[in-house]
Design a protein around this motif. Structure first.
Motif, PDB file in Angstrom:
ATOM      1  N   LYS A 245     -84.087  32.701 -43.334  1.00 36.43           N
ATOM      2  CA  LYS A 245     -83.742  32.220 -44.682  1.00 36.43           C
ATOM      3  C   LYS A 245     -82.249  32.230 -44.999  1.00 36.43           C
ATOM      4  O   LYS A 245     -81.864  32.322 -46.170  1.00 36.43           O
ATOM      5  CB  LYS A 245     -84.500  33.002 -45.768  1.00 36.43           C
ATOM      6  CG  LYS A 245     -86.011  32.785 -45.780  1.00 36.43           C
ATOM      7  CD  LYS A 245     -86.646  33.425 -47.015  1.00 36.43           C
ATOM      8  CE  LYS A 245     -88.136  33.143 -47.076  1.00 36.43           C
ATOM      9  NZ  LYS A 245     -88.860  33.858 -46.023  1.00 36.43           N
ATOM     10  N   HIS A 290     -80.730  23.294 -50.110  1.00 37.01           N
ATOM     11  CA  HIS A 290     -81.762  24.186 -49.590  1.00 37.01           C
ATOM     12  C   HIS A 290     -81.734  24.165 -48.061  1.00 37.01           C
ATOM     13  O   HIS A 290     -82.638  23.671 -47.393  1.00 37.01           O
ATOM     14  CB  HIS A 290     -83.141  23.765 -50.111  1.00 37.01           C
ATOM     15  CG  HIS A 290     -84.208  24.788 -49.873  1.00 37.01           C
ATOM     16  ND1 HIS A 290     -84.308  25.961 -50.590  1.00 37.01           N
ATOM     17  CD2 HIS A 290     -85.217  24.827 -48.963  1.00 37.01           C
ATOM     18  CE1 HIS A 290     -85.332  26.660 -50.151  1.00 37.01           C
ATOM     19  NE2 HIS A 290     -85.903  26.003 -49.154  1.00 37.01           N
ATOM     20  N   HIS A 338     -82.283  15.708 -47.543  1.00 38.34           N
ATOM     21  CA  HIS A 338     -82.957  16.857 -48.150  1.00 38.34           C
ATOM     22  C   HIS A 338     -84.418  16.970 -47.733  1.00 38.34           C
ATOM     23  O   HIS A 338     -84.941  18.074 -47.566  1.00 38.34           O
ATOM     24  CB  HIS A 338     -82.856  16.769 -49.675  1.00 38.34           C
ATOM     25  CG  HIS A 338     -81.457  16.889 -50.202  1.00 38.34           C
ATOM     26  ND1 HIS A 338     -80.840  18.101 -50.410  1.00 38.34           N
ATOM     27  CD2 HIS A 338     -80.537  15.946 -50.524  1.00 38.34           C
ATOM     28  CE1 HIS A 338     -79.616  17.909 -50.855  1.00 38.34           C
ATOM     29  NE2 HIS A 338     -79.402  16.612 -50.935  1.00 38.34           N
ATOM     30  N   HIS A 339     -85.090  15.844 -47.564  1.00 35.31           N
ATOM     31  CA  HIS A 339     -86.519  15.889 -47.250  1.00 35.31           C
ATOM     32  C   HIS A 339     -86.795  16.414 -45.841  1.00 35.31           C
ATOM     33  O   HIS A 339     -87.924  16.810 -45.537  1.00 35.31           O
ATOM     34  CB  HIS A 339     -87.128  14.492 -47.409  1.00 35.31           C
ATOM     35  CG  HIS A 339     -87.090  13.971 -48.807  1.00 35.31           C
ATOM     36  ND1 HIS A 339     -87.792  14.552 -49.835  1.00 35.31           N
ATOM     37  CD2 HIS A 339     -86.403  12.934 -49.356  1.00 35.31           C
ATOM     38  CE1 HIS A 339     -87.562  13.889 -50.964  1.00 35.31           C
ATOM     39  NE2 HIS A 339     -86.712  12.914 -50.698  1.00 35.31           N
ATOM     40  N   LYS A 343     -88.660  23.772 -44.784  1.00 37.92           N
ATOM     41  CA  LYS A 343     -89.215  24.422 -45.984  1.00 37.92           C
ATOM     42  C   LYS A 343     -89.783  25.777 -45.556  1.00 37.92           C
ATOM     43  O   LYS A 343     -90.911  25.883 -45.114  1.00 37.92           O
ATOM     44  CB  LYS A 343     -90.321  23.552 -46.611  1.00 37.92           C
ATOM     45  CG  LYS A 343     -89.910  22.103 -46.868  1.00 37.92           C
ATOM     46  CD  LYS A 343     -88.763  21.996 -47.841  1.00 37.92           C
ATOM     47  CE  LYS A 343     -88.483  20.545 -48.247  1.00 37.92           C
ATOM     48  NZ  LYS A 343     -88.032  19.691 -47.128  1.00 37.92           N
ATOM     49  N   GLN A 345     -89.340  28.721 -47.562  1.00 34.36           N
ATOM     50  CA  GLN A 345     -89.222  29.694 -48.648  1.00 34.36           C
ATOM     51  C   GLN A 345     -90.417  30.634 -48.738  1.00 34.36           C
ATOM     52  O   GLN A 345     -90.294  31.750 -49.257  1.00 34.36           O
ATOM     53  CB  GLN A 345     -89.022  28.975 -50.001  1.00 34.36           C
ATOM     54  CG  GLN A 345     -90.147  28.047 -50.415  1.00 34.36           C
ATOM     55  CD  GLN A 345     -89.954  26.626 -49.935  1.00 34.36           C
ATOM     56  OE1 GLN A 345     -89.350  26.407 -48.887  1.00 34.36           O
ATOM     57  NE2 GLN A 345     -90.448  25.664 -50.700  1.00 34.36           N
TER      58      GLN A 345
END
Length: 478
Positions: A245, A290, A338-339, A343, A345
């Protein structure tokens, strides 16, 4: 007598924007400099500092030098960096250079002062070697102005690890690339200094454990690495540090940093740009991104580490990710995809540091009988094979060719086999062919296409952690 100073974020460790800062005269004898900026700012609040508060207004401030108070006038031109003494009769003060001198052992202690005065992201740069840090005079021969080639039979010259000091390396970096200080407070750790062809599982585990240890101390991480095995290292770190992360960006160069036409400078700036883009402390980031995965930044592209391959031996655009879109492209603007960012998180951070190196990659070559070419791999200690098949998963299917009988024999003994295509892009569908269907029925594993570099690292990983199937995504590699 007034002293003129540029209204620049580089002055007094970078923060005239603060209304009140702690500065002080040189403390007790033997006090150490703070990042080479001068004796007037000590490196330790408690041991070497005599704190005084200096209040700034719009145009003036007070500068303390050896206990004397001088009036400071801010200039309007932000490009002026150095302090200028208006009177030669005045006591000489230290001139701020655009890049600090050699670091001192109190470098880490000074981080608290830097963070207070200029709250930028904290970034740890791990130096592992590679072309970027080579000695160009001992490594290259000049053919003509602007054209060089490496000295034959040398592979480049790497300074001995014991001769490299983190402070000196950081000083050299900031001298060559002073822009790095606009993005972050940078620390350097010399992990090792070698040609990347000599890096392997032992060094990958060492890097992973070091990153794990420093995870809570920094906002992002840069790894300077040789280009030959950078994709392997990136894949290994992504699997061992699932759920980390925080950005871990690997970069390097095709020419040493000290050479005039080197790509190292731009790669370093691009890498720290991307690594700090996720931090809310970065004043140069328009909005937090992100981005919290292992990536390779090279030639103006940011790519997922475990999807990256070295595609050219000498061009500056040496890396690409043919099976996955770029995470970002860097030009006048940084264009983030971004996509496509990982992911993670909701992933729980669970570092795993074991790798089983009894693995081999085997390309299927027409006319080659594996029973003769490879024989009993399992009997010789091999425990995993990444089998590089044709197209979407095809291979010679006649018994005379030997591939299916050989696979059957080795699978019965316990050899783990994963199918990988010889194509640089496209999905795997071995079930479409007789040979592929027979192999799957034997227990050969397959799934979405992985790069060969990532596939062999994941084989090492899954052999140690049998609860994780090869076809299960871990860090965006599938």
């Amino acid at each position: 007598m007034p002293v003129r100073a540029a209204s620049s974020s580089r002055w007094v460790l970078g923060s005239p924007r603060r209304r009140e800062v702690a500065v002080g005269a040189k403390g007790k004898k033997g006090g150490k400099k703070a990042n080479g900026i001068g004796d007037g700012v000590a490196s330790n609040f408690e041991d070497s500092f005599e704190p005084r508060a200096v209040a700034f207004d719009a145009s003036t401030a007070m500068h303390l030098q050896n206990g004397a108070v001088q009036e400071v006038e801010f200039l309007q031109d932000p490009k002026e960096i150095d302090l200028e003494v208006l009177s030669r009769a005045e006591t000489q003060i230290p001139v701020l250079q655009q890049a600090p001198g050699p670091m001192v052992p109190a470098q880490r202690e000074n981080v608290q002062l830097q963070a207070y005065l200029n709250p930028l992201p904290r970034v740890l740069l791990l130096h592992t070697g590679g072309t970027l840090g080579m000695d160009p005079n001992q490594s290259y021969v000049e053919d003509s102005p602007g054209s060089v080639h490496m000295k034959e039979g040398t592979g480049g010259h790497y300074p001995a690890e014991e001769s490299l000091q983190p402070g000196e390396v950081l000083s050299d970096l900031l001298t060559s690339v002073p822009e790095l200080t606009n993005f972050a407070h940078l620390d350097v750790n010399i992990v090792f200094n070698m040609d990347s062809c000599r890096l392997g599982p032992k060094q990958w585990v060492q890097l992973a454990k070091l990153l794990d240890k420093e995870r809570n101390n920094y906002d992002a991480f840069l790894i300077v690495h040789g280009t030959d095995t950078m994709s392997f290292t990136a894949a290994a770190l992504s699997l061992m540090l699932k759920g980390f992360k925080k950005p871990i960006v690997l970069t390097g160069s095709q020419l040493p940093l000290a050479m005039p036409r080197s790509d190292a400078r731009q790669n370093l700036i691009d890498s720290i740009t991307c690594a700090t883009a996720a931090s809310i402390k970065n004043p140069l980031s328009r909005y937090p991104v992100h981005f919290e995965e292992v990536a390779v930044c090279f030639g103006g592209k940011l790519m997922r580490g475990n999807r990256t391959r070295k595609v050219h031996s000498s061009m500056y655009s040496a890396f690409d990710s043919p099976m996955y879109p770029h995470l970002a492209e860097l030009g006048v603007e940084v264009e983030w995809n971004h996509h496509q960012l990982l992911k993670a998180q909701h992933d729980v951070y669970q570092p795993r540091f074991k790798l089983n190196t009894n693995v081999i990659r085997i390309p299927i070559v027409p006319g080659v009988d594996p029973r003769k070419a490879y024989g009993d791999l399992y009997g010789r200690g091999v425990r995993g094979v990444v089998l590089e098949v044709f197209g979407v998963g095809n291979m010679p299917d006649n018994n005379a060719h030997g591939w299916l009988p050989w696979l059957k024999q080795q699978r019965k003994k316990g050899l783990l086999v994963y199918l990988c295509s010889q194509c640089s892009a496209g999905n795997l569908h071995p079930e479409l062919y007789r040979s592929g269907s027979v192999a799957l029925n034997m227990g050969v594993e397959s799934g979405k296409q992985m790069t060969p570099e990532c596939a062999v690292i994941k084989m090492m990983f899954c052999l140690e952690y049998s609860d994780i199937p090869l076809s299960q995504p871990i860090a965006g590699e599938l």
